[in-house]
Design an enzyme around this catalytic site. Sequence first.
Site, PDB file in Angstrom:
ATOM      1  N   VAL A   1       0.890  -1.147   0.000  1.00  0.00           N
ATOM      2  CA  VAL A   1       0.000   0.000   0.000  1.00  0.00           C
ATOM      3  C   VAL A   1       0.934   1.204   0.000  1.00  0.00           C
ATOM      4  O   VAL A   1       1.900   1.262   0.766  1.00  0.00           O
ATOM      5  CB  VAL A   1      -0.992  -0.002   1.195  1.00  0.00           C
ATOM      6  CG1 VAL A   1      -0.331  -0.289   2.506  1.00  0.00           C
ATOM      7  CG2 VAL A   1      -1.750   1.323   1.277  1.00  0.00           C
ATOM      8  N   SER A   2       0.703   2.145  -0.901  1.00  0.00           N
ATOM      9  CA  SER A   2       1.642   3.249  -1.116  1.00  0.00           C
ATOM     10  C   SER A   2       1.814   4.099   0.137  1.00  0.00           C
ATOM     11  O   SER A   2       0.949   4.140   1.011  1.00  0.00           O
ATOM     12  CB  SER A   2       1.152   4.136  -2.264  1.00  0.00           C
ATOM     13  OG  SER A   2       0.809   3.361  -3.388  1.00  0.00           O
TER      14      SER A   2
END
Length: 225
Positions: free
Chosen positions: A70-71
């Site tokens: 997840v960024s």
Amino acid sequence: MEVLDWRLFAEAMTEGQIRRRGVRDEGVLAILASLPRHRFVPSLGETPSEEELEAAYGDFPLSIGRGQTVSQPYMVARMTELLGAEPGMKVLEVGTGSGYQAAVLARLGCTVVGVERVASLAERAARTLADLGLPVEVRCADGRLGWPPGAPYHRILVAAACPRVELPWQEQLAPGGRLVLPLETGRGFQRILVRERTSEGFRDRWGEDCRFVPLREGIEGAAGK
Ligand code: SAH
């Protein structure tokens, strides 16, 4: 000791990492401060410890399994700001992963279609988003082809590093629409590209350097394969 409320971490993240680095869109900042990022991290149980919460809102990407992440919170906020999506717009996200970026777009009031190539991630993202009451259509497909049934889109956001701008994305963009993606600029470097569809064609501008996992070909099946 009582576990701190996740909201405190979300607010600290938003102020300390995102606003401090220059994101000015108050709507985006408010969404990041009120979205339970820890719910998108699959390794966390129902009641995460304070250390786990702290990591979930930390200044880095997090593993979501299958070698994907997840960024980083700042990158999610910055990409969203550059996308300039408004309520009611139709948005395609390529590389939905955990669903966190898609959740931000749904909270903005957009109609979101998310495409993810790893089936197990797509399934989990769909479940997380539904649990939070966010109506996002998640599809397992090769996002290099966009998602033709939902086209045209006012905005397209790609959350994986692209060797080039795929033609279907441009074709599925509505007039006046905007495409935001991390483009490989050589030797492991990437930079955010913002491409707008104008009446004459396309106009480009550049955002900052970034680091995303690569866009890959084809899809990957479910059930631990
Ligand atoms: N937006 C995500 C970040 C995910 S990282 C989030 O908020 O969690 C990038 C994701 O892109 C990975 O999950 C990866 O599996 C996916 N991906 C890579 N190539 C793809 C492709 N061709 N089509 C769809 N998804 C792709």
